[in-house]
Design an enzyme around this catalytic site. Structure first.
Site, PDB file in Angstrom:
ATOM      1  N   SER A 131      -1.773  -4.541  -5.582  1.00 22.82           N
ATOM      2  CA  SER A 131      -1.584  -3.091  -5.476  1.00 22.82           C
ATOM      3  C   SER A 131      -1.684  -2.441  -6.845  1.00 22.82           C
ATOM      4  O   SER A 131      -1.427  -3.080  -7.870  1.00 22.82           O
ATOM      5  CB  SER A 131      -0.187  -2.853  -4.898  1.00 22.82           C
ATOM      6  OG  SER A 131       0.212  -1.525  -5.084  1.00 22.82           O
ATOM      7  N   TYR A 155       9.430  -3.663  -4.795  1.00 23.07           N
ATOM      8  CA  TYR A 155       8.078  -3.837  -4.249  1.00 23.07           C
ATOM      9  C   TYR A 155       7.076  -4.085  -5.379  1.00 23.07           C
ATOM     10  O   TYR A 155       6.278  -5.020  -5.330  1.00 23.07           O
ATOM     11  CB  TYR A 155       7.660  -2.601  -3.442  1.00 23.07           C
ATOM     12  CG  TYR A 155       6.227  -2.695  -2.939  1.00 23.07           C
ATOM     13  CD1 TYR A 155       5.912  -3.514  -1.865  1.00 23.07           C
ATOM     14  CD2 TYR A 155       5.191  -1.980  -3.555  1.00 23.07           C
ATOM     15  CE1 TYR A 155       4.591  -3.624  -1.399  1.00 23.07           C
ATOM     16  CE2 TYR A 155       3.886  -2.078  -3.102  1.00 23.07           C
ATOM     17  CZ  TYR A 155       3.586  -2.897  -2.028  1.00 23.07           C
ATOM     18  OH  TYR A 155       2.278  -3.006  -1.581  1.00 23.07           O
TER      19      TYR A 155
HETATM   20  N1  LIG Z   1      -1.366   0.235   2.798  1.00 23.79           N
HETATM   21  C1  LIG Z   1      -1.496   0.460   1.496  1.00 23.79           C
HETATM   22  O1  LIG Z   1      -1.613   1.615   1.057  1.00 23.79           O
HETATM   23  C2  LIG Z   1      -1.557  -0.697   0.526  1.00 23.79           C
HETATM   24  C3  LIG Z   1      -1.898  -0.438  -0.816  1.00 23.79           C
HETATM   25  C4  LIG Z   1      -1.950  -1.502  -1.717  1.00 23.79           C
HETATM   26  C5  LIG Z   1      -1.687  -2.784  -1.294  1.00 23.79           C
HETATM   27  N2  LIG Z   1      -1.345  -3.005   0.025  1.00 23.79           N
HETATM   28  C6  LIG Z   1      -1.064  -4.385   0.430  1.00 23.79           C
HETATM   29  O2  LIG Z   1      -1.948  -4.710   1.503  1.00 23.79           O
HETATM   30  C7  LIG Z   1      -1.286  -5.577   2.414  1.00 23.79           C
HETATM   31  C8  LIG Z   1      -1.345  -4.999   3.806  1.00 23.79           C
HETATM   32  O3  LIG Z   1      -0.687  -3.722   3.815  1.00 23.79           O
HETATM   33  P1  LIG Z   1      -0.494  -2.903   5.169  1.00 23.79           P
HETATM   34  O4  LIG Z   1      -0.471  -1.488   4.808  1.00 23.79           O
HETATM   35  O5  LIG Z   1      -1.461  -3.396   6.182  1.00 23.79           O
HETATM   36  O6  LIG Z   1       0.987  -3.350   5.578  1.00 23.79           O
HETATM   37  P2  LIG Z   1       1.666  -3.424   7.026  1.00 23.79           P
HETATM   38  O7  LIG Z   1       3.134  -3.228   6.828  1.00 23.79           O
HETATM   39  O8  LIG Z   1       0.973  -2.517   7.989  1.00 23.79           O
HETATM   40  O9  LIG Z   1       1.403  -4.909   7.482  1.00 23.79           O
HETATM   41  C9  LIG Z   1       2.133  -5.996   6.946  1.00 23.79           C
HETATM   42  C10 LIG Z   1       1.858  -7.225   7.780  1.00 23.79           C
HETATM   43  O10 LIG Z   1       2.604  -8.323   7.230  1.00 23.79           O
HETATM   44  C11 LIG Z   1       3.270  -8.979   8.297  1.00 23.79           C
HETATM   45  N3  LIG Z   1       4.481  -9.626   7.804  1.00 23.79           N
HETATM   46  C12 LIG Z   1       5.572  -9.032   7.236  1.00 23.79           C
HETATM   47  N4  LIG Z   1       6.519  -9.958   6.979  1.00 23.79           N
HETATM   48  C13 LIG Z   1       6.016 -11.154   7.389  1.00 23.79           C
HETATM   49  C14 LIG Z   1       6.517 -12.473   7.392  1.00 23.79           C
HETATM   50  N5  LIG Z   1       7.749 -12.753   6.927  1.00 23.79           N
HETATM   51  N6  LIG Z   1       5.735 -13.464   7.886  1.00 23.79           N
HETATM   52  C15 LIG Z   1       4.496 -13.204   8.371  1.00 23.79           C
HETATM   53  N7  LIG Z   1       3.961 -11.962   8.403  1.00 23.79           N
HETATM   54  C16 LIG Z   1       4.724 -10.956   7.917  1.00 23.79           C
HETATM   55  C17 LIG Z   1       3.593  -7.875   9.301  1.00 23.79           C
HETATM   56  O11 LIG Z   1       3.895  -8.398  10.583  1.00 23.79           O
HETATM   57  C18 LIG Z   1       2.284  -7.099   9.260  1.00 23.79           C
HETATM   58  O12 LIG Z   1       1.339  -7.744  10.091  1.00 23.79           O
HETATM   59  C19 LIG Z   1       0.117  -5.781   1.873  1.00 23.79           C
HETATM   60  O13 LIG Z   1       0.149  -6.977   1.113  1.00 23.79           O
HETATM   61  C20 LIG Z   1       0.330  -4.581   0.979  1.00 23.79           C
HETATM   62  O14 LIG Z   1       1.285  -4.847  -0.022  1.00 23.79           O
HETATM   63  C21 LIG Z   1      -1.286  -1.990   0.937  1.00 23.79           C
END
Ligand SMILES: NC(=O)c1ccc[n+]([C@@H]2O[C@H](COP(=O)([O-])OP(=O)(O)OC[C@H]3O[C@@H](n4cnc5c(N)ncnc54)[C@H](O)[C@@H]3O)[C@@H](O)[C@H]2O)c1
Length: 330
Positions: A131, A155
Site C-alpha cells: 500500500s 495498518y
Molecule cells: N482497497 C484499497 O484501497 C487498497 C489499497 C492498497 C492496498 N490494499 C491491499 O489490497 C488487499 C485487498 O484489499 P481489499 O480492499 O480487497 O480488502 P477487503 O477487506 O475487501 O478484502 C480482504 C480479504 O482478506 C480476507 N481475510 C481477512 N482476514 C483473513 C484471514 N485471517 N484469513 C484469510 N483471509 C482473510 C477477507 O475475507 C477478504 O476476502 C489488502 O491486502 C489491502 O491491504 C487495498
C-alpha cells in the site's frame, strides 16, 4: 508471458472474497486459469458471490494464520502463481484490533512466503498487496520507491512489514516475488461502506448527507485508482516477473494525482444528481496521513503499466454498478 499463457495455469488467490481479490479471481477465470482460493468468510452480497465465482474455483476454507493449511493448498493444487491479498484492510479496524492485524497481515504473509519458498519446484511467482500507506507522512511528494518506509499506525506498520518480508524472501532465497504499492482503490464490488466512495454512494442513494472528514491541519488528499487498472497492475507484474528489475521489486501503482476528499464527494453527487444534498463536515479524530500521491514512473518503465481510467470515468462506472446491481439485490 502474456494473457494467452494463463490458460490452465494453477493460481492461488488469498483474499479472493474481498473487493480487489474478487476482481482478480474473475479476470483469471476469464483467462482460463485453474484458480484456487482460501476463504475465511464470504458474504452473499460480496462481488465474489454476486458473480458466482464460488462455482468456478477450487475452495479451501480457513485462516491465513494457519501455515500448515497454506502449505497443503500449495502442494495439493501444485500452485504456480500466488496472488496474496488477504488482510485486515481497513485502517480503523486495524486501529481497534492491532493484534489481529499483525497476526493476519504479517504472520499470514510470512506463511504464504515460507510455504512458497519450500515449494519453488512449482511456485513461479508470488505477488503481494502492499500500500501507499507504507510511505507514511512525507514532505516530499509524490512518493517514489526509493523512499524509506515509515508507516506509523497499526495498518501502515503491518503493510511495511509485509512489504519488507516479501522482498526479503527474494533477496534471501530467490523466491520470485513482486510487491504492488497501491493508492486508494475503488470500483464495483467494494462492500466496505466505511470507505469514502462506497459510503458516499450509499448515503446519497438513501437521501442522506455524505460525511467529509478533515484533519486539523488541512484536507486529506489521496491517489484514487480504478479497480480495472489494478487488475492490469497485478497481471503486468506477473507477466514480467522473470525480468531483472522486476523480480524482488516493489512498484507504485497510482495515477500520480492527489485528489481531495471533498472533490470526490462532489463528483459523486453530480453523477447521482444529488447536488442538493449537503455534506456533513467532521473533524477527523484518527491520526492519518495527510496527502498521498504516488509516482508510477517505475511501473511504466519496467512493466509498461499506467492508469487508463480518470476519476470521472471510474466513478461513473462505479455508481452505475451500485445503482443497477448492488442496491437492487435487497
Ligand atoms: N482497497 C484499497 O484501497 C487498497 C489499497 C492498497 C492496498 N490494499 C491491499 O489490497 C488487499 C485487498 O484489499 P481489499 O480492499 O480487497 O480488502 P477487503 O477487506 O475487501 O478484502 C480482504 C480479504 O482478506 C480476507 N481475510 C481477512 N482476514 C483473513 C484471514 N485471517 N484469513 C484469510 N483471509 C482473510 C477477507 O475475507 C477478504 O476476502 C489488502 O491486502 C489491502 O491491504 C487495498
Amino acid at each position: 508471458m502474456n494473457s494467452k499463457d494463463m490458460k490452465n495455469k494453477r493460481v492461488f488467490i488469498t483474499g479472493a472474497t474481498g473487493f480487489v481479490g474478487a476482481h482478480i479471481t474473475k479476470h483469471l477465470i476469464e483467462l482460463g486459469a485453474n484458480v484456487t482460493v482460501l476463504i475465511e468468510r464470504c458474504d452473499s452480497t460480496s462481488y465474489f458471490s454476486i458473480c458466482g465465482l464460488d462455482k468456478k474455483v477450487n475452495v479451501y476454507y480457513g485462516d491465513i494464520s494457519n501455515g500448515a493449511l497454506i502449505e497443503q493448498i500449495i502442494v495439493e493444487q501444485k500452485i504456480e502463481f500466488i496472488f496474496h491479498l488477504a488482510a485486515v484492510a481497513l485502517q480503523d479496524l486495524a486501529y481497534k484490533m492491532p493484534k489481529v492485524t499483525f497476526q493476519v497481515n504479517i504472520v499470514g504473509t510470512y506463511n504464504i512466503l515460507d510455504a512458497a519458498r519450500l515449494h519453488m519446484d512449482t511456485v513461479k511467482a508470488v505477488l503481494v498487496a502492499s500500500s501507499d500507506k507504507v510511505y507514511g507522512d512525507s514532505d516530499v511528494l509524490p512518493y517514489n520507491e526509493s523512499m524509506i518506509l515509515q508507516g506509523s499506525n497499526p495498518y501502515d506498520v503491518s503493510k511495511v512489514c509485509q512489504d519488507m518480508l516479501a522482498r526479503s524472501f527474494y533477496h534471501s532465497y530467490k523466491l520470485p516475488v513482486a510487491v504492488g504499492r497501491f493508492g486508494n482503490i475503488y470500483g464495483p464490488g467494494d462492500n466496505n461502506f466505511n470507505r469514502l466512495i462506497p459510503g458516499t454512494v450509499q448515503k446519497l442513494e438513501n437521501g442522506e448527507s455524505p460525511v467529509i472528514r478533515h484533519p486539523a491541519n488541512g484536507v486529506f488528499k489521496r491517489d484514487f485508482l480504478y479497480i480495472k487498472d489494478i487488475v492490469n497492475a497485478y497481471m503486468y507484474m506477473l507477466y514480467n516477473i522473470e525480468k531483472e528489475g522486476v523480480v524482488g521489486n516493489a512498484f507504485n501503482f497510482g495515477t500520480g494525482i492527489a485528489t481531495d476528499i471533498e472533490t470526490i464527494v462532489n463528483k459523486i453527487k453530480a453523477i447521482m444528481n444529488c447536488e442538493n444534498i449537503e455534506s456533513v463536515i467532521q473533524q477527523s479524530d484518527v491520526n492519518e496521513i495527510l496527502i498521498q500521491q504516488l509516482d508510477p514512473t517505475k511501473a511504466f518503465e519496467r512493466i509498461g503499466w499506467k492508469a487508463e481510467y480518470s476519476v470521472d470515468m471510474g466513478l461513473a462506472e462505479t455508481v452505475d454498478w451500485y445503482r443497477n446491481v448492488y442496491f437492487k439485490l435487497s
